[in-house]
Design an enzyme around this catalytic site. Structure first.
Site, PDB file in Angstrom:
ATOM      1  N   ASP A   1       0.848  -1.203   0.000  1.00 38.39           N
ATOM      2  CA  ASP A   1       0.000   0.000   0.000  1.00 38.39           C
ATOM      3  C   ASP A   1       0.880   1.249   0.000  1.00 38.39           C
ATOM      4  O   ASP A   1       0.374   2.378  -0.035  1.00 38.39           O
ATOM      5  CB  ASP A   1      -1.014  -0.018   1.147  1.00 38.39           C
ATOM      6  CG  ASP A   1      -0.372  -0.048   2.517  1.00 38.39           C
ATOM      7  OD1 ASP A   1       0.869  -0.137   2.607  1.00 38.39           O
ATOM      8  OD2 ASP A   1      -1.129   0.004   3.523  1.00 38.39           O
ATOM      9  N   SER A   2       2.224   1.045  -0.035  1.00 37.95           N
ATOM     10  CA  SER A   2       3.133   2.167  -0.294  1.00 37.95           C
ATOM     11  C   SER A   2       2.838   2.761  -1.664  1.00 37.95           C
ATOM     12  O   SER A   2       3.342   3.828  -2.005  1.00 37.95           O
ATOM     13  CB  SER A   2       4.596   1.696  -0.229  1.00 37.95           C
ATOM     14  OG  SER A   2       4.793   0.549  -1.035  1.00 37.95           O
TER      15      SER A   2
ATOM     16  N   ASP B   1      -1.126  -6.080  -0.241  1.00 40.29           N
ATOM     17  CA  ASP B   1      -1.423  -5.500   1.079  1.00 40.29           C
ATOM     18  C   ASP B   1      -2.927  -5.373   1.298  1.00 40.29           C
ATOM     19  O   ASP B   1      -3.666  -4.947   0.403  1.00 40.29           O
ATOM     20  CB  ASP B   1      -0.818  -4.091   1.163  1.00 40.29           C
ATOM     21  CG  ASP B   1       0.395  -4.042   2.062  1.00 40.29           C
ATOM     22  OD1 ASP B   1       0.512  -4.887   2.967  1.00 40.29           O
ATOM     23  OD2 ASP B   1       1.231  -3.149   1.849  1.00 40.29           O
TER      24      ASP B   1
ATOM     25  N   LYS C   1      -1.072  -9.412   2.782  1.00 40.12           N
ATOM     26  CA  LYS C   1      -0.248  -8.999   3.935  1.00 40.12           C
ATOM     27  C   LYS C   1      -1.097  -8.129   4.858  1.00 40.12           C
ATOM     28  O   LYS C   1      -1.847  -7.268   4.377  1.00 40.12           O
ATOM     29  CB  LYS C   1       1.000  -8.238   3.464  1.00 40.12           C
ATOM     30  CG  LYS C   1       1.851  -7.724   4.642  1.00 40.12           C
ATOM     31  CD  LYS C   1       3.249  -7.300   4.223  1.00 40.12           C
ATOM     32  CE  LYS C   1       3.305  -5.925   3.591  1.00 40.12           C
ATOM     33  NZ  LYS C   1       2.810  -4.821   4.443  1.00 40.12           N
TER      34      LYS C   1
ATOM     35  N   GLU D   1      -1.007  -5.787   8.510  1.00 39.26           N
ATOM     36  CA  GLU D   1      -0.237  -5.131   9.572  1.00 39.26           C
ATOM     37  C   GLU D   1      -0.871  -5.445  10.922  1.00 39.26           C
ATOM     38  O   GLU D   1      -2.092  -5.347  11.077  1.00 39.26           O
ATOM     39  CB  GLU D   1      -0.221  -3.607   9.346  1.00 39.26           C
ATOM     40  CG  GLU D   1       0.527  -3.212   8.092  1.00 39.26           C
ATOM     41  CD  GLU D   1       0.626  -1.686   7.910  1.00 39.26           C
ATOM     42  OE1 GLU D   1       0.233  -0.930   8.822  1.00 39.26           O
ATOM     43  OE2 GLU D   1       1.094  -1.278   6.833  1.00 39.26           O
TER      44      GLU D   1
ATOM     45  N   GLU E   1       9.533  -4.409  10.073  1.00 36.41           N
ATOM     46  CA  GLU E   1       9.937  -3.102   9.532  1.00 36.41           C
ATOM     47  C   GLU E   1      10.478  -2.202  10.645  1.00 36.41           C
ATOM     48  O   GLU E   1       9.816  -1.996  11.672  1.00 36.41           O
ATOM     49  CB  GLU E   1       8.729  -2.429   8.841  1.00 36.41           C
ATOM     50  CG  GLU E   1       9.084  -1.063   8.257  1.00 36.41           C
ATOM     51  CD  GLU E   1       8.069  -0.524   7.272  1.00 36.41           C
ATOM     52  OE1 GLU E   1       7.091  -1.224   6.940  1.00 36.41           O
ATOM     53  OE2 GLU E   1       8.253   0.638   6.836  1.00 36.41           O
TER      54      GLU E   1
HETATM   55  O1  KIV Z   1       3.582  -1.087   1.566  1.00 40.02           O
HETATM   56  C1  KIV Z   1       4.746  -1.515   1.513  1.00 40.02           C
HETATM   57  O2  KIV Z   1       5.487  -1.283   0.542  1.00 40.02           O
HETATM   58  C2  KIV Z   1       5.244  -2.295   2.628  1.00 40.02           C
HETATM   59  C3  KIV Z   1       6.709  -2.571   2.684  1.00 40.02           C
HETATM   60  C4  KIV Z   1       7.435  -1.343   3.051  1.00 40.02           C
HETATM   61  C5  KIV Z   1       7.043  -3.709   3.563  1.00 40.02           C
HETATM   62  O3  KIV Z   1       4.496  -2.666   3.477  1.00 40.02           O
END
Ligand code: KIV
Length: 263
Positions: A46-47, A85, A115, A117, A184
């Site tokens: 989600d970056s 994510d 993924k 969090e 992280e």
């Molecule tokens: O969103 C993302 O790119 C991430 C990585 C920094 C692990 O969660």
């Protein structure tokens, strides 16, 4: 013959034998390049909210954004395992909603895993999603979706109490069925301890060299994004500079009538 696709089984088997390489990608062309270079796992992080959409944090990213980008990446990834994510609040409104959203990233987005969090507080959700047949990669330490609660993007788990909590969280995600864990921005020693305490692989970002694998944001490591570059990032190429140089040569040639040529 096409190379065999990386699966959760492959990733688990790499622990202690071979370091796992993971990078983010958000579109078809980049995923094709990254996959072609031989990366093991592609994270549709989600970056993308920061590097693709220009937001100041990831809380603005939606399920629709994630599905859109995951679909494109999945079309470009032949060998790498694609992990998508779960965006902000997509798994905090009850198990039904969480399984439905994770399912959409698999069924519509074509991801192989999601993924999430969080630690103990999302363990039940991780279990519900894995029980539905969807592999989950957990994510602890600096969890950017909680930036407003954490008060910034600094190193996490620096006190003994916070380190113990992180270790408990890590074990809870493993017990809940996670197949891997992203760590992280935590101290190197803690990342090593977590890595040695778990049977699932850890994938570090700003967590030192002792994790079972490493992940970076593609735009950071290729020098394509400099709004904010974390100190642990190594630039493996200067693609941003190459783009600026190529575009400015094009502008010059258009302005001077040198492109296209008259032959
Ligand atoms: O969103 C993302 O790119 C991430 C990585 C920094 C692990 O969660």
């Amino acid at each position: 013959m096409a190379e065999k696709k990386i699966t959760t089984k492959t990733v688990r088997a790499m622990k202690g034998r071979e370091k796992i390489s993971m990078l983010t990608s958000y579109d078809y062309s980049m995923a094709k390049l990254v996959d072609g270079a031989g990366v093991d796992m592609i994270l549709v992080g989600d970056s993308l909210g920061n590097v693709m959409l220009g937001y100041d944090n990831t809380t603005h990213v939606t399920m629709a954004d994630m599905i859109h980008h995951t679909k494109a990446v999945a079309r470009g990834a032949r060998r790498a395992m694609v992990v998508a994510d779960m965006p902000f609040l997509s798994c905090h409104l009850g198990k039904y909603e969480a399984v439905k959203n994770a399912g959409a990233l698999i069924a519509e987005g074509n991801a192989a895993a999601v993924k999430i969090e969080g630690g103990e507080e999302v363990a039940e959700v991780i279990k519900a999603i894995t029980d539905a047949g969807i592999p989950v990669c957990a994510h602890l330490g600096l969890t950017p979706q909680s930036v407003n609660q954490l008060g910034g993007f600094g190193v996490q788990a620096k006190t003994d109490a916070a380190a113990e909590k992180l270790l408990r969280d890590a074990k809870a995600t493993e017990e809940a069925g996670a197949f891997a864990l992203v760590l992280e921005c935590i101290p190197r020693d803690l990342a090593k301890k977590v890595t040695e305490s778990l049977t699932i692989p850890t994938i570090g970002i700003g967590a030192g060299p002792d994790c079972d694998g490493q992940v970076l944001v593609l735009h950071d490591m290729l020098g394509m994004f400099d709004d904010y570059v974390p100190s642990f990032v190594k630039r493996f190429a200067e693609v941003g500079q190459a783009i600026t140089a190529g575009v400015s040569d094009y502008i010059t040639e258009v302005k001077e009538g040198r492109f296209p040529q008259n032959n």
